[in-house]
Design a protein around this motif. Structure first.
Motif, PDB file in Angstrom:
ATOM      1  N   UNK A 385      36.000  14.471  26.133  1.00  0.00           N
ATOM      2  CA  UNK A 385      37.238  13.869  26.580  1.00  0.00           C
ATOM      3  C   UNK A 385      38.185  13.719  25.406  1.00  0.00           C
ATOM      4  N   UNK A 386      38.979  12.661  25.437  1.00  0.00           N
ATOM      5  CA  UNK A 386      39.974  12.424  24.396  1.00  0.00           C
ATOM      6  C   UNK A 386      39.776  11.063  23.759  1.00  0.00           C
ATOM      7  N   UNK A 387      40.214  10.938  22.516  1.00  0.00           N
ATOM      8  CA  UNK A 387      40.435   9.648  21.881  1.00  0.00           C
ATOM      9  C   UNK A 387      41.926   9.547  21.590  1.00  0.00           C
ATOM     10  N   UNK A 388      42.513   8.406  21.954  1.00  0.00           N
ATOM     11  CA  UNK A 388      43.953   8.229  21.865  1.00  0.00           C
ATOM     12  C   UNK A 388      44.258   6.959  21.070  1.00  0.00           C
ATOM     13  N   UNK A 389      45.061   7.097  20.027  1.00  0.00           N
ATOM     14  CA  UNK A 389      45.579   5.934  19.305  1.00  0.00           C
ATOM     15  C   UNK A 389      46.845   5.489  20.015  1.00  0.00           C
ATOM     16  N   UNK A 390      46.821   4.261  20.526  1.00  0.00           N
ATOM     17  CA  UNK A 390      47.970   3.749  21.260  1.00  0.00           C
ATOM     18  C   UNK A 390      48.857   2.972  20.289  1.00  0.00           C
ATOM     19  N   UNK A 391      50.136   3.322  20.241  1.00  0.00           N
ATOM     20  CA  UNK A 391      51.063   2.749  19.266  1.00  0.00           C
ATOM     21  C   UNK A 391      52.068   1.860  19.995  1.00  0.00           C
ATOM     22  N   UNK A 392      51.708   0.597  20.181  1.00  0.00           N
ATOM     23  CA  UNK A 392      52.607  -0.321  20.852  1.00  0.00           C
ATOM     24  C   UNK A 392      52.613  -1.663  20.151  1.00  0.00           C
ATOM     25  N   UNK A 393      52.963  -2.712  20.879  1.00  0.00           N
ATOM     26  CA  UNK A 393      52.921  -4.063  20.354  1.00  0.00           C
ATOM     27  C   UNK A 393      51.678  -4.772  20.881  1.00  0.00           C
ATOM     28  N   UNK A 394      51.457  -6.000  20.421  1.00  0.00           N
ATOM     29  CA  UNK A 394      50.290  -6.734  20.874  1.00  0.00           C
ATOM     30  C   UNK A 394      49.012  -6.166  20.301  1.00  0.00           C
ATOM     31  N   UNK A 395      47.890  -6.385  21.001  1.00  0.00           N
ATOM     32  CA  UNK A 395      46.594  -5.886  20.536  1.00  0.00           C
ATOM     33  C   UNK A 395      46.632  -4.367  20.409  1.00  0.00           C
TER      34      UNK A 395
END
Length: 459
Positions: A385-395
């Motif tokens: 599958x995939x690994x995704x780095x999520x770039x947002x605010x919060x945790x």
């Protein structure tokens, strides 16, 4: 990102439970080339709920462990200076005797706390604070060396590995000499050879264009290099391909030059206008870039003829899988000038069919049935599958996505860079796997920290 969705997930225990995501038809195409055989999927719970880390660095599922390989401000093992700040894109390349070479970007601007130390023969512009460092690990995962691999560049964001085991690092800036104190123009791609950094040198690959580079992927069959442009304000970026004069020629071959072209999707001036997973477009064409060096006009503003060119906001991750190249649009906002809003997309381009397909749609953050917005760095995972780095605010999380399209949390950052009353966490970046698929390496951007994560990846 607003805390709404993540608070809901954390409060319900759903951080260890899969959620749905909008995918198109053949997921085997999307995940072709991952480290394990097709069909070896995780269940909907992924690897299980995240376990709070008593040391306050990184939460992981039970059975997984991490090691801190490097932290900003600590001395480089080479003695060249402190470990630079702002750990971003990264790759893991095979070395001799089971060794692994990690090449790590430092997205440093002139204000960086710890700049990449200048080293003779490896420095492009002494005024540039960015660049790359290289770690060499032995077969047990212990750090043997850590040194500067490229210095004097600017805002090194992402990049991509080559089939000949080097790293193409990308400058996400268009600053010219005289701007921010720079003595040379910036906005280029550089090649880094971790086994011998002086082979790559500090030579810009000018034929690959001067723009706000983000990431690249190399077609291992034809040698075509695909490039994304991260422009989050109008005019938005383009998706490019570079046709090398010496395709697949090895270290230094890209210096021989080639042709830079931009993608045109018939009838689609802005990719954000496409909202339905599975939407496909045939007859994709590629248009020569009039002035790759952007001497007077940024590439995305140049004249591509009466039919124009196709733009997209915030083009980021890029990787090759099977017979296709995939690229990420992190988000689109009508308030910024996009044709429509979205919370993240993954597109697939099939060069044989000249077909572009929207395969993944992310978000929104208030919908617990979707994996949140702003996907950034992304890689294929050994679980299929995939690994995704999520770039947002919060945790901040690294999310996994199974072949079945289910989402699970793989890691959560615990280093609070805010205050106890108003906590903040640094984003993840540079997720990548060792050549044998047994270790996941990932960076925390701030404070710059490089982790090695081991565990039952093939469970």
């Amino acid at each position: 990102m607003s805390a709404t969705r993540r608070q809901i997930l954390a409060g319900s225990g759903a951080l260890g439970v899969g959620a749905s995501i909008a995918f198109t038809g053949a997921l085997s195409d999307l995940f072709a080339g991952s480290a394990t055989a097709a069909g070896r999927d995780l269940g909907h719970e992924g690897y299980g709920p995240l376990v709070p880390d008593p040391d306050g660095l990184l939460d992981l599922p039970a059975g997984f462990r991490y090691r801190v390989l490097s932290r900003e401000g600590d001395p480089l093992r080479s003695g060249e200076g402190p470990v630079p700040s702002n750990h971003d894109g990264m790759t893991a390349l095979p070395g001799k005797g089971g060794r692994v070479h990690l090449v790590r970007n430092h997205e440093n601007r002139p204000t960086a706390k710890f700049s990449v130390p200048t080293v003779k023969g490896l420095t492009y512009d002494p005024a540039g604070k960015g660049g790359c460092t290289a770690l060499t690990l032995d077969s047990r995962g212990d750090v043997l060396s850590e040194r500067v691999a490229l210095a004097g560049t600017a805002v090194n964001c992402a990049g991509g590995p080559t089939p000949w085991h080097t790293w193409l690092t990308c400058e996400e800036t268009e600053d010219k000499a005289g701007t921010n104190g720079y003595t040379k123009d910036h906005g280029f791609v550089f090649e880094v050879d971790p086994s011998d950094p002086r082979r790559g040198g500090a030579v810009p690959l000018t034929a690959m264009g001067r723009f706000q580079h983000e990431a690249i992927a190399v077609d291992p069959h034809r040698g075509v290099v695909y490039e994304t442009e991260d422009a989050f304000l109008e005019p938005f970026g383009l998706f490019y391909r570079f046709l090398p004069e010496k395709p697949l020629g090895g270290v230094g071959s890209l210096r021989a030059g080639g042709r830079l072209q931009a993608m045109r999707v018939p009838g689609v001036p802005d990719l954000s206008s496409i909202q339905d997973p599975g939407a496909s477009f045939d007859g994709i064409t590629w248009v020569d870039v009039p002035d790759p060096l952007a001497v007077t006009t940024p590439v995305r503003l140049q004249d591509f003829g009466p039919k124009g060119i196709t733009h997209a906001q915030k083009l980021e991750g890029c990787y090759w899988g099977g017979r296709c190249v995939y690229f990420v649009s992190s988000f689109a906002r009508g308030s910024d000038g996009s044709a429509a809003d979205h919370f993240g997309q993954i597109w697939r381009y099939d060069p044989q069919r000249r077909r572009l397909t929207l395969v993944v749609v992310f978000g929104p953050d208030t919908d617990v049935q979707l994996p949140g917005e702003s996907p950034d760095n992304i890689c294929l995972a050994p679980s299929g599958g995939l690994m995704v780095c999520e770039d947002g605010n919060g945790a901040q999380h690294v999310f996994g996505v199974t072949r079945a399209g289910e989402v699970y949390a793989m890691a959560r950052g615990r280093q609070n860079i805010g205050t106890p009353e108003a906590p903040e966490w640094g984003e993840f970046a540079g997720v990548t796997f060792s050549p044998d698929g047994r270790t996941m390496y990932v960076n925390c951007y701030t404070p710059g920290t490089t982790f090695a994560v081991t565990g039952p990846w093939r469970r």
